[in-house]
Scaffold this motif. Structure first.
Motif, PDB file in Angstrom:
ATOM      1  N   LEU A 153       0.789  -1.227   0.000  1.00  0.00           N
ATOM      2  CA  LEU A 153       0.000   0.000   0.000  1.00  0.00           C
ATOM      3  C   LEU A 153       0.829   1.289   0.000  1.00  0.00           C
ATOM      4  N   PRO A 154       1.935   1.366   0.729  1.00  0.00           N
ATOM      5  CA  PRO A 154       2.709   2.628   0.685  1.00  0.00           C
ATOM      6  C   PRO A 154       3.227   2.981  -0.699  1.00  0.00           C
ATOM      7  N   THR A 155       3.289   2.007  -1.601  1.00  0.00           N
ATOM      8  CA  THR A 155       3.778   2.251  -2.963  1.00  0.00           C
ATOM      9  C   THR A 155       2.643   2.233  -3.983  1.00  0.00           C
ATOM     10  N   CYS A 156       1.401   2.347  -3.517  1.00  0.00           N
ATOM     11  CA  CYS A 156       0.231   2.233  -4.400  1.00  0.00           C
ATOM     12  C   CYS A 156      -0.601   3.512  -4.355  1.00  0.00           C
ATOM     13  N   PRO A 157      -0.208   4.547  -5.089  1.00  0.00           N
ATOM     14  CA  PRO A 157      -0.992   5.785  -5.118  1.00  0.00           C
ATOM     15  C   PRO A 157      -2.316   5.578  -5.835  1.00  0.00           C
ATOM     16  N   LEU A 158      -3.306   6.374  -5.457  1.00  0.00           N
ATOM     17  CA  LEU A 158      -4.632   6.325  -6.067  1.00  0.00           C
ATOM     18  C   LEU A 158      -4.885   7.595  -6.871  1.00  0.00           C
ATOM     19  N   GLU A 159      -5.586   7.452  -7.986  1.00  0.00           N
ATOM     20  CA  GLU A 159      -6.060   8.628  -8.708  1.00  0.00           C
ATOM     21  C   GLU A 159      -7.143   9.310  -7.870  1.00  0.00           C
ATOM     22  N   ASP A 160      -7.011  10.618  -7.661  1.00  0.00           N
ATOM     23  CA  ASP A 160      -7.983  11.356  -6.863  1.00  0.00           C
ATOM     24  C   ASP A 160      -9.014  11.980  -7.793  1.00  0.00           C
ATOM     25  N   MET A 161     -10.152  11.310  -7.926  1.00  0.00           N
ATOM     26  CA  MET A 161     -11.183  11.775  -8.840  1.00  0.00           C
ATOM     27  C   MET A 161     -11.894  13.019  -8.325  1.00  0.00           C
ATOM     28  N   THR A 162     -11.724  13.364  -7.060  1.00  0.00           N
ATOM     29  CA  THR A 162     -12.356  14.566  -6.513  1.00  0.00           C
ATOM     30  C   THR A 162     -11.651  15.829  -6.990  1.00  0.00           C
ATOM     31  N   SER A 163     -10.465  15.674  -7.562  1.00  0.00           N
ATOM     32  CA  SER A 163      -9.695  16.842  -7.999  1.00  0.00           C
ATOM     33  C   SER A 163     -10.180  17.409  -9.323  1.00  0.00           C
ATOM     34  N   GLY A 164     -10.941  16.611 -10.056  1.00  0.00           N
ATOM     35  CA  GLY A 164     -11.426  17.049 -11.358  1.00  0.00           C
ATOM     36  C   GLY A 164     -10.437  16.850 -12.481  1.00  0.00           C
ATOM     37  N   ALA A 165      -9.257  16.316 -12.171  1.00  0.00           N
ATOM     38  CA  ALA A 165      -8.235  16.139 -13.202  1.00  0.00           C
ATOM     39  C   ALA A 165      -7.634  14.742 -13.165  1.00  0.00           C
ATOM     40  N   LYS A 204      -4.676  -1.632 -20.699  1.00  0.00           N
ATOM     41  CA  LYS A 204      -3.917  -2.877 -20.557  1.00  0.00           C
ATOM     42  C   LYS A 204      -3.451  -3.092 -19.116  1.00  0.00           C
ATOM     43  N   VAL A 205      -4.136  -2.462 -18.160  1.00  0.00           N
ATOM     44  CA  VAL A 205      -3.700  -2.572 -16.771  1.00  0.00           C
ATOM     45  C   VAL A 205      -4.250  -3.863 -16.180  1.00  0.00           C
ATOM     46  N   SER A 206      -3.357  -4.787 -15.876  1.00  0.00           N
ATOM     47  CA  SER A 206      -3.751  -6.076 -15.322  1.00  0.00           C
ATOM     48  C   SER A 206      -3.895  -6.032 -13.808  1.00  0.00           C
ATOM     49  N   ILE A 207      -3.051  -5.247 -13.143  1.00  0.00           N
ATOM     50  CA  ILE A 207      -3.118  -5.059 -11.688  1.00  0.00           C
ATOM     51  C   ILE A 207      -2.874  -3.590 -11.413  1.00  0.00           C
ATOM     52  N   ARG A 208      -3.683  -2.998 -10.539  1.00  0.00           N
ATOM     53  CA  ARG A 208      -3.499  -1.593 -10.204  1.00  0.00           C
ATOM     54  C   ARG A 208      -3.759  -1.338  -8.721  1.00  0.00           C
ATOM     55  N   SER A 209      -3.478  -0.120  -8.289  1.00  0.00           N
ATOM     56  CA  SER A 209      -3.486   0.214  -6.869  1.00  0.00           C
ATOM     57  C   SER A 209      -4.832  -0.054  -6.201  1.00  0.00           C
ATOM     58  N   ALA A 210      -5.928   0.325  -6.876  1.00  0.00           N
ATOM     59  CA  ALA A 210      -7.236   0.164  -6.241  1.00  0.00           C
ATOM     60  C   ALA A 210      -7.507  -1.286  -5.870  1.00  0.00           C
ATOM     61  N   ILE A 215      -2.856   2.748 -18.837  1.00  0.00           N
ATOM     62  CA  ILE A 215      -1.446   2.425 -18.591  1.00  0.00           C
ATOM     63  C   ILE A 215      -0.632   3.652 -18.190  1.00  0.00           C
ATOM     64  N   LYS A 216      -1.151   4.856 -18.455  1.00  0.00           N
ATOM     65  CA  LYS A 216      -0.438   6.075 -18.080  1.00  0.00           C
ATOM     66  C   LYS A 216      -0.746   6.512 -16.653  1.00  0.00           C
ATOM     67  N   SER A 217      -1.694   5.842 -16.019  1.00  0.00           N
ATOM     68  CA  SER A 217      -2.062   6.190 -14.639  1.00  0.00           C
ATOM     69  C   SER A 217      -0.980   5.749 -13.666  1.00  0.00           C
ATOM     70  N   HIS A 218      -0.794   6.524 -12.596  1.00  0.00           N
ATOM     71  CA  HIS A 218       0.174   6.092 -11.596  1.00  0.00           C
ATOM     72  C   HIS A 218      -0.354   4.955 -10.729  1.00  0.00           C
ATOM     73  N   GLU A 219      -1.605   4.516 -10.978  1.00  0.00           N
ATOM     74  CA  GLU A 219      -2.120   3.319 -10.296  1.00  0.00           C
ATOM     75  C   GLU A 219      -1.591   2.030 -10.923  1.00  0.00           C
ATOM     76  N   ALA A 220      -1.117   2.095 -12.162  1.00  0.00           N
ATOM     77  CA  ALA A 220      -0.733   0.882 -12.892  1.00  0.00           C
ATOM     78  C   ALA A 220       0.443   0.181 -12.220  1.00  0.00           C
ATOM     79  N   ILE A 221       0.284  -1.124 -12.008  1.00  0.00           N
ATOM     80  CA  ILE A 221       1.335  -1.950 -11.411  1.00  0.00           C
ATOM     81  C   ILE A 221       1.850  -2.975 -12.425  1.00  0.00           C
ATOM     82  N   LEU A 222       0.941  -3.638 -13.136  1.00  0.00           N
ATOM     83  CA  LEU A 222       1.298  -4.589 -14.188  1.00  0.00           C
ATOM     84  C   LEU A 222       0.395  -4.327 -15.379  1.00  0.00           C
ATOM     85  N   CYS A 223       0.972  -4.162 -16.559  1.00  0.00           N
ATOM     86  CA  CYS A 223       0.206  -3.882 -17.781  1.00  0.00           C
ATOM     87  C   CYS A 223       0.511  -4.953 -18.808  1.00  0.00           C
TER      88      CYS A 223
END
Length: 447
Positions: A236-248, A318-324, A255-263
């Motif tokens: 978890l400390p290495t698994c950032p989440l996209e913050d959808m409340t930010s509007g961006a 193509k994200v097979s595993i991600r932070s969420a 695959i460009k998301s910082h949630e992507a772990i394996l693609c």
């Protein structure tokens, strides 16, 4: 001595006595590390893009559209396996082809000449073990009996392919034996890996991080709750989440998301975005006005029904595993561990805080805080359905590995006639039948 590695044209796997029924179209003898990397890359490239079909099979979407498109997809949605109308198919030979490449690397890479400073024999070998484990795990969850701790030692799984031997006979190993092999391959792969986390351009390759994430998923499916929880918590400390409340926020399954772990595999398809609409069982799980994911993933179609935008034809899906998923594994597993109920609630709320409008999040958080363990498990499974909708076959696999409920689909066919189909609770069709061609070529697979 080096083995000859065939560049193959694959027709049918597991003919009566063969490892592969293949037609050699050329041959090379890998001798260098870079050549074995290329061989393993061929294995990665072989991984099937089929998981969109499981969105039709589950309780997420139903086919719509032209007569031809509808005819090619409806059998997937109503569990009519081996239909002659199916133009696509669930994979059988292609995962074993990927395993063939992995086995080829496993057999000889440690004897390879080191001709690069950018890669190591150990890293390539570790990845090969993990690719083999990943493919066996996929096959098991398609064609093996759903895991049951009381019966797994005798339940039918899938054939294990662990070496290149065209003379050996292949039969179905038990579910537990397949899991034992998957865990052994994961352990060996992790022992060998030297890369902590792959660069964004090569996230299809296994790393220490993605290997641990994959193991957490497998431990969850194997109902090893404490092991799954501990692995997820370490990640978890290495698994950032996209913050959808930010509007961006970027799509977290991109695959460009910082949630992507394996693609590794493309799970989207134009069949999802062009020829499907949501079933009520999925749509009703959302609070559409207060959940940012609903507008991100779905749109109102011309017929007044919601249709997916998520899962469409996009090479970035193509994200097979991600932070969420790691947060959801941590939450689900913790519910089953004594004394960890509050931790499970915390992990779920941490995810929801990035997905829901503020006032609705506060309302949901208060409700979650009051939940019993049984209520929280239901909520986590609903949250997996919302967060991982149409993605990677998660919903179908979740239905299989939990309570295998009755599913009733009422839909309008391409002739505007109302139809219905039912998958009974614990229906045998929760396990996909082996392809007819495979059992005809290898009768041992029927046993």
């Amino acid at each position: 001595m080096k083995k000859i590695i065939y560049i193959i044209s694959l027709f049918t796997l597991f003919a009566s006595c063969d490892y592969l029924d293949v037609k050699p179209v050329g041959k090379v003898i890998p001798e260098k590390v870079t050549e074995f990397r290329a061989l393993l890359t061929s294995g990665y490239n072989t991984v099937s893009s089929y998981k969109y079909l499981l969105a039709f099979r589950s309780d997420e979407v139903i086919p719509i559209g032209t007569e031809d498109a509808y005819a090619q997809l409806i059998d997937f949605a109503i569990w009519n396996d081996n239909s002659v109308n199916m133009m696509a198919s669930y994979p059988w030979s292609t995962p074993y082809k990927a395993i063939f490449y992995a086995n080829s690397v496993i057999a000889d890479v440690m004897d390879a000449e080191v001709d690069t400073q950018d890669d190591s024999r150990e890293q390539i070998l570790g990845e090969a073990y993990l690719l083999r484990a990943y493919m066996h795990f996929d096959l098991l969850n398609l064609y093996g009996i759903p895991y049951n701790i009381a019966t797994a030692a005798t339940d039918k799984g899938i054939p294990l392919a662990l070496k290149i031997d065209i003379e050996q006979s292949y039969t179905r190993a038990t579910v537990e034996k397949v899991y034992e092999q998957i865990f052994a391959d994961i352990a060996e792969g992790q022992r060998l890996l030297t890369v902590d986390e792959q660069e964004s351009s090569i996230l299809y390759r296994f790393s220490k991080k993605s290997a641990k994430a994959f193991e957490a998923r497998v431990r969850l499916y194997h109902q090893e709750w404490e092991n799954a929880m501990n692995l997820a918590e370490e990640l978890l400390p290495t698994c950032p989440l996209e913050d959808m409340t930010s509007g961006a926020a970027m799509e977290p399954y991109n695959i460009k998301s910082h949630e992507a772990i394996l693609c590794l595999e493309e799970w989207g398809s134009r069949d999802i975005s062009r020829y499907s609409q949501l079933l009520p069982t999925l749509q009703e799980k959302y609070n559409a006005e207060n959940d940012y994911r609903f507008d991100m993933n779905f749109t109102l179609g011309d017929g007044g029904k919601y249709e997916p935008t998520k899962g469409g034809e996009n090479s970035n899906y193509k994200v097979s595993i991600r932070s969420a998923e790691i947060y959801l594994i941590a939450a689900e597993a913790a519910v089953h561990v004594e004394g960890k109920l509050e931790q499970a609630k915390t992990r779920l709320k941490e995810l929801l805080k990035t997905r829901l409008k503020k006032d609705y999040y506060l309302e949901r958080a208060e409700t979650i805080d009051r939940m019993s363990s049984e209520e929280l498990l239901v909520e986590i499974m609903n949250e997996r359905a919302r967060e991982l909708a149409l993605e990677g076959g998660h919903r179908w696999f979740d239905l299989r590995r939990t309570n295998r409920p009755e599913i009733v689909k009422v839909y309008t066919d391409d002739k505007e006639t109302v139809q219905s189909a039912t998958l009974m609770k614990d229906d045998p069709r929760y396990t996909i039948s082996l392809p007819q061609e495979a059992t005809e070529n290898n009768p041992d697979l029927r046993n």
